[in-house]
Write an enzyme that holds these catalytic residues in place. Sequence first.
Site: not given
Ligand SMILES: Cc1ncc(C[n+]2csc(CCOP(=O)(O)OP(=O)(O)O)c2C)c(N)n1
Lengths: 430, 430, 340, 340
Positions: D76, D99, D101-103, D143
């Site tokens: 982010e 979402f 929240d991640f701000i 979320h």
């Molecule tokens: C800081 C943050 N940004 C965005 C998200 C939204 N988000 C949740 S899971 C995900 C993808 C995660 O990918 P990875 O780390 O490869 O794990 P996987 O789902 O493949 O197990 C995202 C973008 C988050 N949870 N946290």
Amino acid sequence: MRPTAGERRKRDLTRQQYLDLYYYMRLNRAVEDTMVKLFRQNKIVGGLYSSLGQEAISVGSAYALEKKDWLAPMIRNIGALLVKGVPPRDIFMQHMAKYDSPTKGKDGTSHFGDLDNLHIVSPISMLGDLIPVMAGVAIAGRYLGQKIVAMTWIGDGGSSTGVFHEGLNFAATQKAPFVLILENNLWAYSTPVRRQVPLENLADRAKAYGIASYIVDGNDVVAMYQTAKEAVERARAGEGPILIEAKTFRRLGHAQHDPAEYVPKEMRAYWEARDPILLYEKFMTSEKLLDATVKKEIEDKIDALLQKERDFAENSPMPPAEFAAEGVYCTGDDCHKIRPKWERDKHEVMPPRSSVSAVWTVEGFGTGKGSSGGIAPIHFGDTANVPEKAENEESPTPKSLVKTAGKKSAKVASARGAGALRRRTQGKRR
Amino acid sequence: MRPTAGERRKRDLTRQQYLDLYYYMRLNRAVEDTMVKLFRQNKIVGGLYSSLGQEAISVGSAYALEKKDWLAPMIRNIGALLVKGVPPRDIFMQHMAKYDSPTKGKDGTSHFGDLDNLHIVSPISMLGDLIPVMAGVAIAGRYLGQKIVAMTWIGDGGSSTGVFHEGLNFAATQKAPFVLILENNLWAYSTPVRRQVPLENLADRAKAYGIASYIVDGNDVVAMYQTAKEAVERARAGEGPILIEAKTFRRLGHAQHDPAEYVPKEMRAYWEARDPILLYEKFMTSEKLLDATVKKEIEDKIDALLQKERDFAENSPMPPAEFAAEGVYCTGDDCHKIRPKWERDKHEVMPPRSSVSAVWTVEGFGTGKGSSGGIAPIHFGDTANVPEKAENEESPTPKSLVKTAGKKSAKVASARGAGALRRRTQGKRR
Amino acid sequence: MASGKPNGNAASGNGSGGPVTFLEAIKQAMFEEMERDPAVVVIGEDVGVYGGAFKTSEGLLERFGWERVIDTPISESAIIGAACGMSYLGLRPICEMQFIDFIACCFNQLTNFVAKGHYLWNAPAPIVVRGPSGGGVHGGPFHSANPEMYFVHTPGLKVIYPSTPYDAKGLLKAAVRDNNPVLFFEHKFLYRRIKEELPAEDYTVPIGKAAVRREGRHLTILSYAAMMYTSLEAAEALAKEGIEAEVIDLRTLLPLDEETILQSVKKTNKVLVVHEDTKTGGIAGEIAAILCEKAFGDLDGPLMRVTSLDTPVPYAPTLEDYFLPNAKKIFTAAKELARY
Amino acid sequence: MASGKPNGNAASGNGSGGPVTFLEAIKQAMFEEMERDPAVVVIGEDVGVYGGAFKTSEGLLERFGWERVIDTPISESAIIGAACGMSYLGLRPICEMQFIDFIACCFNQLTNFVAKGHYLWNAPAPIVVRGPSGGGVHGGPFHSANPEMYFVHTPGLKVIYPSTPYDAKGLLKAAVRDNNPVLFFEHKFLYRRIKEELPAEDYTVPIGKAAVRREGRHLTILSYAAMMYTSLEAAEALAKEGIEAEVIDLRTLLPLDEETILQSVKKTNKVLVVHEDTKTGGIAGEIAAILCEKAFGDLDGPLMRVTSLDTPVPYAPTLEDYFLPNAKKIFTAAKELARY
Ligand SMILES: Cc1ncc(C[n+]2csc(CCOP(=O)(O)OP(=O)(O)O)c2C)c(N)n1
Ligand SMILES: Cc1ncc(C[n+]2csc(CCOP(=O)(O)OP(=O)(O)O)c2C)c(N)n1
Ligand SMILES: [Mg+2]
Ligand SMILES: [Mg+2]
């Protein structure tokens, strides 16, 4: 500290261990299958994530931990929770937001912990945040003399967060007994790994911290276990944090809502054939560790268990509404019962035994002076001025540059003798 | 894209370039000397940082940029600002919080920019924040067809911030034309580098992003320039971001208030003898690029210039109090004059020419399906369910694992054939 | 010095006798808490060998050693995250932000992980996050923050902003012993400007209690931190004109001591809030809403506020002076309020 | 599809005819702004091939290509930082938080770099940061955020939180064209629940203007986003009891439309603020302070507030329902207020 080849061989698993790994992988999958059913019946409150095809990672790595060790799961580590001793009902109830769940309905999915007994730390959704937290757990355990190891997981995608870097770098400077499993399942939500991380091997992230790393086939539970075991023991022995990249594939969408059509069909098919449970069954059968009877026994045991656990979960009530208002703060004595468990003489960390000379020692150059009596800027311009030393006040001690900067001379661009400077090549291209 | 040895030789510097480097290093030092005087006269409003002994880095690297290129300084990069064309008066006035300073007294030190002409971005104090910002500058320049390179600096200490990681990783995925100079001066405030980063060479941070890196003697201005020049041209040619570690030493305290007694005396002495200006003078003299007359001319020129610039700065008023209330928002047309300067046909990025097939292609596996018509979860449990595919619905295509995960088979732990699994060693130790 | 007592300039326990600065009070609090309980550790940038950018932890490393005084890399999220993890095993970490401005760099760890743990998972994280805050010393836009409201708006945290050495010491000790995460802001303008004699024995100041610094009957001035002194200065000037202001030091901003506030309002019927934080979204608004809810009938005049401008903190002294509240602005507002 | 028009489900320009959802309105705004101006780009996690976690950017990549629709790593701070840098060359990036929240993860970049640039260095950063916010959909504590006050308290930003598809589209377009950084919160509860016919032609809605959604004379209800509908529902119930509430949609939270608020208060003399954000430090407080300053004489009763509880957002529906404001709570508070 590294085990010899002989020691390593001795670590080959007992029959019971082989069976345990099988049991937990099957249990992991069965628990998630049950949750898919619950989801379709609209009994799951929020989203539902799946670790289908990644069970070997959660199970194999958590199985390498001792009871006293700590772990913190991510969304695809239900298997690790099961291995650590969480009953399936807790997982069901977390997803159903039931009052008997570990968080009593306040949080869902794998977001729960058990600091007192199982030594589990709850994750939050923000990816990577667990890494410094578990580094802290690791150094606190060392401080208390507990000889524990802390473990957590991160995705290929999560490895791009700032807190991954801060956490792992901090752990490395502290030589924290910490093992991080990087589950490279090739996708972060809809984004393929090459768009998140320009690396062939995500284990190379470790090179930024000078820490050890492994690459392991994440669909091979025995390799996963043995790698994790070795890493855990190296970390415990004081070698510092270790990163393990487990190569695998996210077989379903990011969560139940996502059909993941952005994934090439052929890629999915390729990995479906490498299902970790199928592969392990083949291996166990050929090694005579598993036959139809044993398999049936295990399946029946799991079925019976999950039926019971699911019944319990379904019968648990939703939390009473007013409960929402409670518990923001820990007030009174009851809510914070954690006391440090000292397993070393605590006087070691109390004065006078704790006292030290507060100076840095720099290799090749000795130490500076302690800081006592210094002053600090408050009005930025109002502090006493430091008399600047004349350039050559102290005669230069010709020490080798190699020591100073810790760099190898071969790698350094530039001429040492200024006269040669013009014709030297300018920087080692790497 | 990499230049041949022959091309590189041709890059040896002209006499004028050699003299420029000398002039700017001297100017850098003289500007800072003047500011120390101002500081002692209590004319500097806040803290005063010094780049004493690090001038070769600021000067050599900024000298590698073209006029159209962009840079963003950190606190010890006054030299880079001078090279890019900032008049010394601006630097004096920034430190004195004068109304004629680029920020009119609202911000201090090197915290100012010039987006329109000099292409300078202001830093903020929070270390590392410039890295994604300059990555953004770099890709915006590419988008507009400007063929620019963006450059910034970071300290050994600043390389531990989360935003360093996020910024450089993002730049790498984008192959941004971006050059990052890591000034390893062995200290971050009072903390020696080994307590911040467990690496011999901080250039190894680059390995986490699969990008090119260099190590260069930061006290050798020619090496610095040539390395930066090569990096800038590689970045411009599309090779992606490049990290240059410049080894050096922070000769004074963190800022004027800090006597830095924590630094071993011998260490300081060692580096004082390696003063970049002294070294360069020796080189230039021996190469007949500099003699007493030329040196005197340069010194006189600098003296005269700085006298004038300092007078101007001292005579500038403090900002009027009410000015504090102005300018939080950009209102009206006057405050945002930046218009994109297109140096490509902008129709390339407008439909229909911009339109593409919105799918990922995964090497060895083809592409997935586009996303059109998908749905997203809102109530987390309320979306249509994805029918799960049966495990073996599609017959596995036996593709090489190497392609899939992009990993080299030699490095992968675990047996491919499950039968061999038991006796395999568990993970490549690295 | 390897095993000796800290020297005069370094940290020391209570009761050296003379009056001590705000800064020294902070140091004493940490020193004494570390003496009392080996679970207490200090973690931050340059807190060890250097003793902290403002020397608030000077002497701690010398006395308590490397395991308990941890110099970290420049990684605020790692500091907070690690402290949180350490607290899970029963430790009591005190985290230093070198300048409180850098708390923005660990905002997520603090507001999402640390603050929510007890409510969600029954995982309290008793950590203290402290650091130098506030303006008036020409620190410029990135070294002068008053970030309190970001955290007053975050359920699960406690927020303390003391104004005297006595309170600083007593509240910091209370914070270390509290079972919740506590943010503790130290106004750097006060570090060496304020001195006070401190009790020789161990004491704490309760979190969540305001203090009446000056009694008065015509109006109530609510303030905290450096603005306490500015408010008291204004109160003196008002007294010369026959207006007796009651001046209350909020001390803790979350939870607010509503009782003390309401009691005073019952008496004076008029409230002026003074804060150095910027205006929009500052704590004066929250107090206004509380008064509406709980003391509307008591109010004879509008709640008024004297605050900094809604801008970043400017660097030049002329600008910063204009930006900040001062006694004259308070005096003027109070006189206007008194007329109601 | 490489060079084709987007299909029916994907983004499309104005005027398809029928009523469109809130979500579709957002998509149209981005689509049209990107058509209008090649300086407009979209950057975020999964915004390209996937079209965004909520499909708000669906079809944009297909139409505008890889350079203008940038799928980023999960970073982010990199998103905000890069967008800021891009804006310095004249681009107009729209950043998506998957979402809102991640701000919290880019709080520093936003509040220290982006927000302060114009004031300090004359470097405006015209970026838009948008994303799905708010609760009521059982998203749980990470979320469901309503982070508006963190940014309302940050001078240099603008903060928008619309409640209708018309406003969402018009305000998002205005945000893209604004020369300041704008935070644009999209309440995800509304994404598919609210539909509206939109004008065929290009339009914007001015930033900083509230809208009177229902006229009334007995009291004023100030609200925004999802709570608008809850407030209107309560207003209907109140009407049945003879209480006519004026309901105002704030739409922009920074800068607040004081004029519209004050005008209404002059008429009704009573104000109830309803927000889904938690109570302490919520915007009701700021409004209370403004009313004290500018309309104290107009107030016949105390400003009252109906808000979420001061807790994290709980996961279980029973808990979240209790946590959130609802029509009944508003109704009760309004009746009490009307009695003054
Ligand atoms: C800081 C943050 N940004 C965005 C998200 C939204 N988000 C949740 S899971 C995900 C993808 C995660 O990918 P990875 O780390 O490869 O794990 P996987 O789902 O493949 O197990 C995202 C973008 C988050 N949870 N946290
Ligand atoms: C995020 C952040 N944390 C802390 C600081 C305080 N600080 C300013 S400079 C500095 C040391 C920087 O060291 P390094 O990056 O090596 O740069 P150098 O001073 O050696 O040039 C610190 C800790 C900061 N500016 N930003
Ligand atoms: Mg992944
Ligand atoms: Mg340094």
